[in-house]
Design an enzyme around this catalytic site. Structure first.
Site, PDB file in Angstrom:
ATOM      1  N   PHE A  77       0.870  -1.182   0.000  1.00  0.00           N
ATOM      2  CA  PHE A  77       0.000   0.000   0.000  1.00  0.00           C
ATOM      3  C   PHE A  77       0.900   1.222   0.000  1.00  0.00           C
ATOM      4  CE2 PHE A  77      -4.618   0.642   1.286  1.00  0.00           C
ATOM      5  CZ  PHE A  77      -4.676   1.883   0.682  1.00  0.00           C
ATOM      6  N   ALA A 126       5.271  14.025   1.684  1.00  0.00           N
ATOM      7  CA  ALA A 126       3.902  13.760   2.161  1.00  0.00           C
ATOM      8  C   ALA A 126       3.929  12.556   3.094  1.00  0.00           C
ATOM      9  CB  ALA A 126       2.964  13.514   0.987  1.00  0.00           C
ATOM     10  N   GLY A 127       4.127  12.828   4.387  1.00  0.00           N
ATOM     11  CA  GLY A 127       4.118  11.769   5.391  1.00  0.00           C
ATOM     12  C   GLY A 127       2.811  11.876   6.156  1.00  0.00           C
ATOM     13  N   ARG A 175      16.336 -14.135  39.449  1.00  0.00           N
ATOM     14  CA  ARG A 175      17.620 -13.431  39.597  1.00  0.00           C
ATOM     15  C   ARG A 175      17.814 -12.973  41.040  1.00  0.00           C
ATOM     16  NH1 ARG A 175      22.642 -12.733  37.684  1.00  0.00           N
ATOM     17  NH2 ARG A 175      23.383 -10.614  37.977  1.00  0.00           N
ATOM     18  N   GLN A 177      14.858  -2.833  31.472  1.00  0.00           N
ATOM     19  CA  GLN A 177      15.618  -2.365  32.651  1.00  0.00           C
ATOM     20  C   GLN A 177      15.702  -3.480  33.704  1.00  0.00           C
ATOM     21  OE1 GLN A 177      17.168   0.367  32.523  1.00  0.00           O
ATOM     22  NE2 GLN A 177      17.894   0.633  34.615  1.00  0.00           N
ATOM     23  N   GLY A 201      21.837  -5.887  32.161  1.00  0.00           N
ATOM     24  CA  GLY A 201      22.640  -6.031  30.937  1.00  0.00           C
ATOM     25  C   GLY A 201      22.076  -7.076  29.998  1.00  0.00           C
ATOM     26  N   GLU A 258       0.947   4.214  10.561  1.00  0.00           N
ATOM     27  CA  GLU A 258      -0.536   4.319  10.645  1.00  0.00           C
ATOM     28  C   GLU A 258      -0.953   5.578  11.414  1.00  0.00           C
ATOM     29  OE1 GLU A 258      -1.420   2.439   8.622  1.00  0.00           O
ATOM     30  OE2 GLU A 258      -0.389   0.517   8.757  1.00  0.00           O
ATOM     31  N   THR A 278       1.287   8.949  13.305  1.00  0.00           N
ATOM     32  CA  THR A 278       2.157   9.058  14.487  1.00  0.00           C
ATOM     33  C   THR A 278       1.312   9.380  15.731  1.00  0.00           C
ATOM     34  OG1 THR A 278       2.451  11.441  14.202  1.00  0.00           O
ATOM     35  CG2 THR A 278       4.037  10.013  13.059  1.00  0.00           C
TER      36      THR A 278
HETATM   37  C1  LIG Z   1       8.950   0.895   8.668  1.00  0.00           C
HETATM   38  C2  LIG Z   1       7.890   1.768   8.089  1.00  0.00           C
HETATM   39  C3  LIG Z   1       6.976   1.225   7.200  1.00  0.00           C
HETATM   40  C4  LIG Z   1       6.024   2.034   6.588  1.00  0.00           C
HETATM   41  N1  LIG Z   1       5.169   1.487   5.660  1.00  0.00           N
HETATM   42  C5  LIG Z   1       4.371   2.303   4.942  1.00  0.00           C
HETATM   43  C6  LIG Z   1       3.589   1.785   3.853  1.00  0.00           C
HETATM   44  O1  LIG Z   1       3.589   0.575   3.598  1.00  0.00           O
HETATM   45  N2  LIG Z   1       2.867   2.644   3.097  1.00  0.00           N
HETATM   46  C7  LIG Z   1       2.846   3.980   3.352  1.00  0.00           C
HETATM   47  O2  LIG Z   1       2.162   4.701   2.628  1.00  0.00           O
HETATM   48  N3  LIG Z   1       3.548   4.508   4.387  1.00  0.00           N
HETATM   49  C8  LIG Z   1       4.313   3.709   5.174  1.00  0.00           C
HETATM   50  N4  LIG Z   1       5.051   4.226   6.215  1.00  0.00           N
HETATM   51  C9  LIG Z   1       5.076   5.665   6.423  1.00  0.00           C
HETATM   52  C10 LIG Z   1       4.433   6.121   7.717  1.00  0.00           C
HETATM   53  O3  LIG Z   1       3.046   6.074   7.593  1.00  0.00           O
HETATM   54  C11 LIG Z   1       4.996   7.523   7.987  1.00  0.00           C
HETATM   55  O4  LIG Z   1       6.344   7.362   8.415  1.00  0.00           O
HETATM   56  C12 LIG Z   1       4.189   8.283   9.023  1.00  0.00           C
HETATM   57  O5  LIG Z   1       2.905   8.577   8.551  1.00  0.00           O
HETATM   58  C13 LIG Z   1       4.890   9.604   9.390  1.00  0.00           C
HETATM   59  O6  LIG Z   1       5.291  10.312   8.254  1.00  0.00           O
HETATM   60  P1  LIG Z   1       6.811  10.823   8.151  1.00  0.00           P
HETATM   61  O7  LIG Z   1       7.719   9.697   8.477  1.00  0.00           O
HETATM   62  O8  LIG Z   1       6.998  11.470   6.825  1.00  0.00           O
HETATM   63  O9  LIG Z   1       6.975  11.896   9.291  1.00  0.00           O
HETATM   64  P2  LIG Z   1       6.471  13.419   9.233  1.00  0.00           P
HETATM   65  O10 LIG Z   1       5.060  13.504   8.810  1.00  0.00           O
HETATM   66  O11 LIG Z   1       7.470  14.236   8.507  1.00  0.00           O
HETATM   67  O12 LIG Z   1       6.536  13.793  10.785  1.00  0.00           O
HETATM   68  C14 LIG Z   1       7.737  14.114  11.441  1.00  0.00           C
HETATM   69  C15 LIG Z   1       7.389  14.501  12.887  1.00  0.00           C
HETATM   70  O13 LIG Z   1       6.495  15.638  12.881  1.00  0.00           O
HETATM   71  C16 LIG Z   1       5.325  15.325  13.611  1.00  0.00           C
HETATM   72  N5  LIG Z   1       4.173  15.994  13.005  1.00  0.00           N
HETATM   73  C17 LIG Z   1       3.789  16.000  11.704  1.00  0.00           C
HETATM   74  N6  LIG Z   1       2.662  16.721  11.555  1.00  0.00           N
HETATM   75  C18 LIG Z   1       2.314  17.154  12.786  1.00  0.00           C
HETATM   76  C19 LIG Z   1       1.233  17.923  13.307  1.00  0.00           C
HETATM   77  N7  LIG Z   1       0.256  18.375  12.518  1.00  0.00           N
HETATM   78  N8  LIG Z   1       1.212  18.201  14.628  1.00  0.00           N
HETATM   79  C20 LIG Z   1       2.185  17.730  15.453  1.00  0.00           C
HETATM   80  N9  LIG Z   1       3.225  16.990  15.025  1.00  0.00           N
HETATM   81  C21 LIG Z   1       3.282  16.685  13.722  1.00  0.00           C
HETATM   82  C22 LIG Z   1       5.195  13.793  13.503  1.00  0.00           C
HETATM   83  O14 LIG Z   1       4.395  13.263  14.542  1.00  0.00           O
HETATM   84  C23 LIG Z   1       6.655  13.381  13.627  1.00  0.00           C
HETATM   85  O15 LIG Z   1       7.024  13.376  14.972  1.00  0.00           O
HETATM   86  C24 LIG Z   1       5.970   3.420   6.903  1.00  0.00           C
HETATM   87  C25 LIG Z   1       6.865   3.942   7.842  1.00  0.00           C
HETATM   88  C26 LIG Z   1       7.813   3.139   8.440  1.00  0.00           C
HETATM   89  C27 LIG Z   1       8.757   3.740   9.439  1.00  0.00           C
END
Ligand SMILES: Cc1cc2nc3c(=O)[nH]c(=O)nc-3n(C[C@H](O)[C@H](O)[C@H](O)COP(=O)(O)OP(=O)(O)OC[C@H]3O[C@@H](n4cnc5c(N)ncnc54)[C@H](O)[C@@H]3O)c2cc1C
Length: 387
Positions: free
Chosen positions: A122, A129-130, A265, A336, A340, A363, A365
């Site tokens: 997916f 665009a995170g 322990r 903890q 070790g 899914e 943060t």
């Molecule tokens: C191992 C792994 C597998 C993944 N698999 C998939 C996948 O299969 N398909 C897919 O589409 N995605 C996938 N993802 C992506 C995942 O959904 C994103 O990493 C996540 O949505 C966060 O986006 P970003 O990493 O770009 O962080 P960013 O959006 O850049 O965020 C960086 C920081 O800013 C904070 N932040 C951002 N906006 C706000 C706000 N409005 N208010 C407060 N804080 C904010 C975030 O909480 C975070 O702490 C995967 C990620 C990982 C690590």
């Protein structure tokens, strides 16, 4: 509300427990030691999941799924979540939005996904665009009966091995036309640019993809043009409960191991479990797990009883936030307690700490869950969280 485990729920738990212990635990160290798991191991797990009738728990029987209730799906995640190195990822639940496909798409993609014959990826996230999925730059432009797609994707879990991708795009760059395309493996135009290394083994990688003049027929659109985000809403509730279930399972396994170790322990002539510093950690861990597990199954039962979609979405954010943060707190304490020995990769607790760290990020943060909850509070007040 009334809640108790039904006979069927208990039976699912027993099956999920046995599957996890027999088909997942034996391969934890294998995955720890190898970046690419042995294909025979993978095939064995696929077979075991089918044999235990735990495949596609979220899909209807007519497509080859197990049609489990949401409570039972959470039970399965809880048990599988006890396995380290994300072996729970082998417990496939095909994206529910595939049910919105045409009869041909359901036959080609959903039915074989239910049996584990094919695997999907997916792909929504991108370099810019995170959390903000509205900033996608993967755009599709119509060309005759096809669409031509250009852009990039990040964190494309499984994409290198997947038989097809669900690719989220904006048609003509218009966010109101968010659209998912079903893209077959080996369609020219998709190239893995790099395969980043992550802090925990997850079996399959999460490559970054370049998408260059990818040509896909219009018949490969899932649902309607513009339905892209709508189709993923129910998936988000399901995915967030999945994170929650696994977090509860991971915290339980870590706490059981830490408790057993603390009872055995001895230091300063006493069992360390008799030191108040350790007792209080264990008491906090048990309390945290009890709270998390209660809220998870309460929401799951409410959804099974017909809770409306908006409330389910709002509450799932709170459940994901609490349970995933809980697991990290609990497992940090478990580590903890081991001293070790908690830092040895052979120790499941060390691996669980790394595993659950991911649950606070993907899914949505923890911060994004708080944005959702705060938005609900401003629109509807506290009712959704206290009634
Ligand atoms: C191992 C792994 C597998 C993944 N698999 C998939 C996948 O299969 N398909 C897919 O589409 N995605 C996938 N993802 C992506 C995942 O959904 C994103 O990493 C996540 O949505 C966060 O986006 P970003 O990493 O770009 O962080 P960013 O959006 O850049 O965020 C960086 C920081 O800013 C904070 N932040 C951002 N906006 C706000 C706000 N409005 N208010 C407060 N804080 C904010 C975030 O909480 C975070 O702490 C995967 C990620 C990982 C690590």
């Amino acid at each position: 509300m009334e809640f108790s485990w039904s006979k069927e729920d208990k039976e699912v738990r027993a099956r999920a427990q046995e599957f996890t212990e027999k088909a997942l635990f034996p391969y934890e160290l294998h995955i720890e030691e190898t970046d690419t798991p042995d294909p025979k191991v993978e095939a064995g797990i696929v077979q075991a999941l089918n044999d235990y009738a735990l495949n596609a728990a979220n899909q209807p029987v007519e497509y080859g799924g197990q049609a489990m209730s949401v409570v039972q799906q959470c039970i399965l995640w809880e048990e599988a979540g006890k396995a380290t190195n994300a072996l729970w990822g082998r417990v496939w639940m095909p994206p529910i939005c595939l049910q919105a496909g045409t009869p041909e798409q359901i036959e080609k993609y959903l039915v074989p996904s239910c049996s584990g014959a094919i695997l999907s990826a997916f792909c929504t996230s991108e370099p810019d665009a995170g959390s903000d999925a509205g900033a996608l730059k993967t755009w599709a432009v119509a060309d005759g009966d096809d669409y031509v797609i250009n852009g990039e994707k990040s964190f494309a879990s499984n994409a290198e091995f997947a038989d097809f991708m669900l690719l989220t795009t904006f048609i003509d760059g218009d966010p109101s036309k968010a659209t998912i395309f079903l893209v077959d493996k080996d369609t020219p135009g998709v190239k893995a640019r790099c395969l980043p290394h992550f802090s925990a083994r997850t079996g399959w990688g999460h490559p970054e993809l370049d998408i260059l003049d990818l040509r896909v027929p219009a018949s490969h659109i899932l649902g309607e043009i513009g339905q892209g985000f709508e189709l993923t809403k129910d998936w988000f509730v399901e995915a967030r409960l999945g994170c929650a279930g696994r977090s509860v399972g991971a915290a339980i396994r870590g706490t059981e191991l830490a408790l057993a170790f603390a009872c055995e322990r001895r230091q300063f002539g006493s069992r360390i479990v008799d030191f108040q510093g350790i007792e209080f950690m264990l008491a906090d861990m048990a309390t945290d797990i009890m709270a998390a597990k209660s809220m998870l199954y309460r929401l799951a039962a409410e959804i099974d009883a017909g809770l409306d979609r908006k409330s389910a979405h709002a509450r799932a954010s709170a459940v994901k936030l609490f349970t995933t943060e809980m697991a990290f707190r609990v497992l940090d304490k478990a580590q903890q307690i081991f001293g070790g020995r908690g830092l040895m990769r052979e120790n499941p607790v060390e691996r669980l700490v790394r595993d659950v760290r991911f649950e606070r990020v993907w899914e949505g943060t923890s911060e994004i869950q708080k944005v959702v909850i705060a938005g609900q509070l401003k629109k509807r007040g506290l009712a959704n969280y206290v009634n």
